[in-house]
Structures are given as C-alpha cells and as structure tokens.
Write a protein that holds these residues in place. Structure first.
Motif, mmCIF file in Angstrom:
data_model
loop_
_atom_site.group_PDB
_atom_site.id
_atom_site.type_symbol
_atom_site.label_atom_id
_atom_site.label_comp_id
_atom_site.label_asym_id
_atom_site.label_seq_id
_atom_site.Cartn_x
_atom_site.Cartn_y
_atom_site.Cartn_z
ATOM 1 N N LYS A 51 -5.203 -2.529 9.624
ATOM 2 C CA LYS A 51 -6.036 -3.360 8.752
ATOM 3 C C LYS A 51 -5.382 -3.575 7.388
ATOM 4 C CE LYS A 51 -10.503 -2.550 10.913
ATOM 5 N NZ LYS A 51 -11.867 -2.055 10.728
ATOM 6 N N VAL A 52 -4.677 -2.559 6.886
ATOM 7 C CA VAL A 52 -3.938 -2.725 5.630
ATOM 8 C C VAL A 52 -2.872 -3.800 5.828
ATOM 9 C CG1 VAL A 52 -2.305 -1.632 4.027
ATOM 10 C CG2 VAL A 52 -4.351 -0.384 4.758
ATOM 11 N N ASN A 53 -2.108 -3.663 6.904
ATOM 12 C CA ASN A 53 -1.060 -4.639 7.187
ATOM 13 C C ASN A 53 -1.634 -6.042 7.339
ATOM 14 O OD1 ASN A 53 0.737 -2.512 7.200
ATOM 15 N ND2 ASN A 53 0.882 -2.396 9.417
ATOM 16 N N ARG A 54 -2.728 -6.172 8.051
ATOM 17 C CA ARG A 54 -3.345 -7.479 8.271
ATOM 18 C C ARG A 54 -3.821 -8.094 6.959
ATOM 19 N NH1 ARG A 54 -3.251 -12.080 10.583
ATOM 20 N NH2 ARG A 54 -5.265 -13.011 11.004
ATOM 21 N N ALA A 55 -4.408 -7.297 6.087
ATOM 22 C CA ALA A 55 -4.890 -7.811 4.800
ATOM 23 C C ALA A 55 -3.725 -8.330 3.960
ATOM 24 C CB ALA A 55 -5.652 -6.717 4.048
ATOM 25 N N ILE A 56 -2.601 -7.642 3.994
ATOM 26 C CA ILE A 56 -1.423 -8.106 3.246
ATOM 27 C C ILE A 56 -0.907 -9.412 3.831
ATOM 28 C CG2 ILE A 56 0.975 -7.575 2.653
ATOM 29 C CD1 ILE A 56 0.049 -4.571 2.587
ATOM 30 N N VAL A 57 -0.808 -9.474 5.145
ATOM 31 C CA VAL A 57 -0.326 -10.693 5.799
ATOM 32 C C VAL A 57 -1.257 -11.863 5.509
ATOM 33 C CG1 VAL A 57 0.076 -11.772 8.049
ATOM 34 C CG2 VAL A 57 0.985 -9.487 7.578
ATOM 35 N N LYS A 58 -2.569 -11.637 5.542
ATOM 36 C CA LYS A 58 -3.518 -12.711 5.262
ATOM 37 C C LYS A 58 -3.418 -13.189 3.811
ATOM 38 C CE LYS A 58 -7.459 -13.232 7.343
ATOM 39 N NZ LYS A 58 -7.262 -14.383 8.156
ATOM 40 N N SER A 59 -3.013 -12.309 2.904
ATOM 41 C CA SER A 59 -2.798 -12.738 1.522
ATOM 42 C C SER A 59 -1.705 -13.794 1.450
ATOM 43 C CB SER A 59 -2.405 -11.546 0.641
ATOM 44 O OG SER A 59 -3.470 -10.641 0.549
ATOM 45 N N ALA A 60 -0.736 -13.672 2.334
ATOM 46 C CA ALA A 60 0.361 -14.646 2.363
ATOM 47 C C ALA A 60 0.017 -15.863 3.224
ATOM 48 C CB ALA A 60 1.635 -13.991 2.882
ATOM 49 N N THR A 61 -0.559 -15.628 4.399
ATOM 50 C CA THR A 61 -0.731 -16.724 5.353
ATOM 51 C C THR A 61 -2.043 -17.470 5.212
ATOM 52 O OG1 THR A 61 -1.655 -15.234 7.036
ATOM 53 C CG2 THR A 61 0.740 -15.594 7.068
ATOM 54 N N ASP A 62 -3.079 -16.822 4.760
ATOM 55 C CA ASP A 62 -4.390 -17.469 4.650
ATOM 56 C C ASP A 62 -4.661 -17.911 3.214
ATOM 57 O OD1 ASP A 62 -6.858 -18.343 5.771
ATOM 58 O OD2 ASP A 62 -7.849 -16.543 5.008
ATOM 59 N N CYS A 63 -4.522 -16.979 2.274
ATOM 60 C CA CYS A 63 -4.783 -17.292 0.868
ATOM 61 C C CYS A 63 -3.582 -17.972 0.217
ATOM 62 C CB CYS A 63 -5.136 -16.009 0.109
ATOM 63 S SG CYS A 63 -5.378 -16.252 -1.657
ATOM 64 N N GLY A 64 -2.422 -17.401 0.422
ATOM 65 C CA GLY A 64 -1.211 -17.959 -0.179
ATOM 66 C C GLY A 64 -0.932 -17.466 -1.588
ATOM 67 N N CYS A 65 -1.663 -16.457 -2.048
ATOM 68 C CA CYS A 65 -1.428 -15.967 -3.414
ATOM 69 C C CYS A 65 -0.080 -15.259 -3.528
ATOM 70 C CB CYS A 65 -2.572 -15.065 -3.882
ATOM 71 S SG CYS A 65 -2.865 -13.611 -2.867
ATOM 72 N N ILE A 66 0.418 -14.754 -2.415
ATOM 73 C CA ILE A 66 1.757 -14.186 -2.402
ATOM 74 C C ILE A 66 2.562 -14.847 -1.293
ATOM 75 C CG2 ILE A 66 1.094 -11.944 -3.356
ATOM 76 C CD1 ILE A 66 1.330 -10.801 -0.467
ATOM 77 N N GLU A 67 3.866 -14.773 -1.437
ATOM 78 C CA GLU A 67 4.779 -15.221 -0.383
ATOM 79 C C GLU A 67 5.648 -14.044 0.003
ATOM 80 O OE1 GLU A 67 7.147 -18.727 -0.916
ATOM 81 O OE2 GLU A 67 5.580 -19.678 -2.116
ATOM 82 N N ILE A 68 5.886 -13.936 1.280
ATOM 83 C CA ILE A 68 6.790 -12.905 1.776
ATOM 84 C C ILE A 68 8.054 -13.625 2.232
ATOM 85 C CG2 ILE A 68 7.138 -11.078 3.479
ATOM 86 C CD1 ILE A 68 4.023 -10.764 3.463
ATOM 87 N N THR A 69 9.116 -13.409 1.509
ATOM 88 C CA THR A 69 10.372 -14.110 1.775
ATOM 89 C C THR A 69 11.395 -13.092 2.282
ATOM 90 O OG1 THR A 69 11.010 -13.851 -0.523
ATOM 91 C CG2 THR A 69 9.975 -15.924 0.062
ATOM 92 N N ALA A 70 11.202 -12.664 3.504
ATOM 93 C CA ALA A 70 12.088 -11.648 4.077
ATOM 94 C C ALA A 70 13.416 -12.269 4.462
ATOM 95 C CB ALA A 70 11.422 -11.015 5.293
ATOM 96 N N LYS A 71 14.458 -11.672 3.948
ATOM 97 C CA LYS A 71 15.805 -12.093 4.289
ATOM 98 C C LYS A 71 16.726 -10.899 4.095
ATOM 99 C CE LYS A 71 16.134 -14.042 -0.312
ATOM 100 N NZ LYS A 71 16.106 -15.241 -1.085
ATOM 101 N N LYS A 72 17.917 -11.025 4.599
ATOM 102 C CA LYS A 72 18.873 -9.928 4.494
ATOM 103 C C LYS A 72 19.125 -9.607 3.022
ATOM 104 C CE LYS A 72 23.473 -8.482 5.708
ATOM 105 N NZ LYS A 72 24.706 -8.741 6.397
ATOM 106 N N GLN A 73 19.111 -8.325 2.724
ATOM 107 C CA GLN A 73 19.404 -7.867 1.375
ATOM 108 C C GLN A 73 20.904 -8.002 1.130
ATOM 109 O OE1 GLN A 73 17.016 -6.963 -0.717
ATOM 110 N NE2 GLN A 73 15.392 -5.973 0.409
ATOM 111 N N SER A 74 21.260 -8.544 0.011
ATOM 112 C CA SER A 74 22.659 -8.704 -0.354
ATOM 113 C C SER A 74 23.077 -7.530 -1.229
ATOM 114 C CB SER A 74 22.849 -10.023 -1.102
ATOM 115 O OG SER A 74 24.201 -10.196 -1.426
#
Length: 131
Positions: A36-59
């Motif tokens: 549920k913690v994970n889902r709430a974080i994901v919904k902040s990005a995918t449903d609300c959009g207040c945050i973006e998760i920009t996962a990419k390889k760390q340089s």
C-alpha cells in the motif's frame, strides 16, 4: 507530540492487536501494508502527477571514491508531494510502522532498542553500513 515515546507507541500497538494476534497474520499484514505504501507513491506520480519518477541509469564516474558517490546519485523523484498525496503516504507509512511494531512485540524485540542499535551502527560505520 511532546508526550510521545516509543514505549507508549509499543504499548498502544500491543493493546490494539486483537484480531491480528498471530505472527502469520502480522507478517502478511506487514507485506500488504508495504504494498500500500508503494501503491500510494506510484499513484502520486501516475494519478495525481505531483511528482515524477524518472528512473534511468545512474551516471557514476569510475574515478570517484565511495565517499563521493552520494553526490552523483539521484533519487529519481522530481517535484514535491501535494498535501493530499503526502497525507495518504504518511497514513500508509504509519500503518506499516504499526505492523513492524506488532512484529517486534510478538517476537519480544524492543522497538526503541532496535532503532538505537541501528542508529549506533550507522553512526559507527557511516556510509559503509549498508554495503
């Protein structure tokens, strides 16, 4: 919250554990609460959009020291949680801590002592404690 302490929290959790007294119930509820913690974080990005998760390889440059590593790493989170998303995530994290504390109670592990030991370990080993 000035009268808050870990022992009071542990006692309240213990007194609240009526239906989920079995360790089997608690570990499955702990797993559910983590989801549920994970889902709430994901919904902040995918449903609300207040945050973006920009996962990419760390340089990470190959010629840096371990102590410099954190300055090159990124959390992959952009933006800030809105008030609603923050409230939901805080509630889910609180629920998760309830079940972590329940598990400690069942196994007779003092939550505060466990946190102090982890704090001391991090203090003694610093950045190297999580290798």
């Amino acid at each position: 919250m000035s009268d808050f302490n870990f022992n009071t929290f542990e006692t309240r959790v213990s007194e609240s554990l009526i239906r989920h007294k079995s360790i089997l119930d608690v570990i499955t509820k702990l797993q559910e609460s983590a989801s549920k913690v994970n889902r709430a974080i994901v919904k902040s990005a995918t449903d609300c959009g207040c945050i973006e998760i920009t996962a990419k390889k760390q340089s990470i440059p190959s010629d840096i020291t371990y102590s410099e590593l954190s300055s090159y790493l990124n959390s992959h989170v952009e933006g800030e949680l809105c008030e609603n998303c923050r409230d939901v995530i805080e509630a889910e994290l609180g629920n998760h801590l309830f079940y972590v504390t329940s598990l400690c109670n069942i196994l007779d592990i003092d939550f505060e002592t466990m946190l102090k030991k982890e704090h001391d370990k991090i203090g003694a080993l610093g950045k190297y404690s999580l290798l």
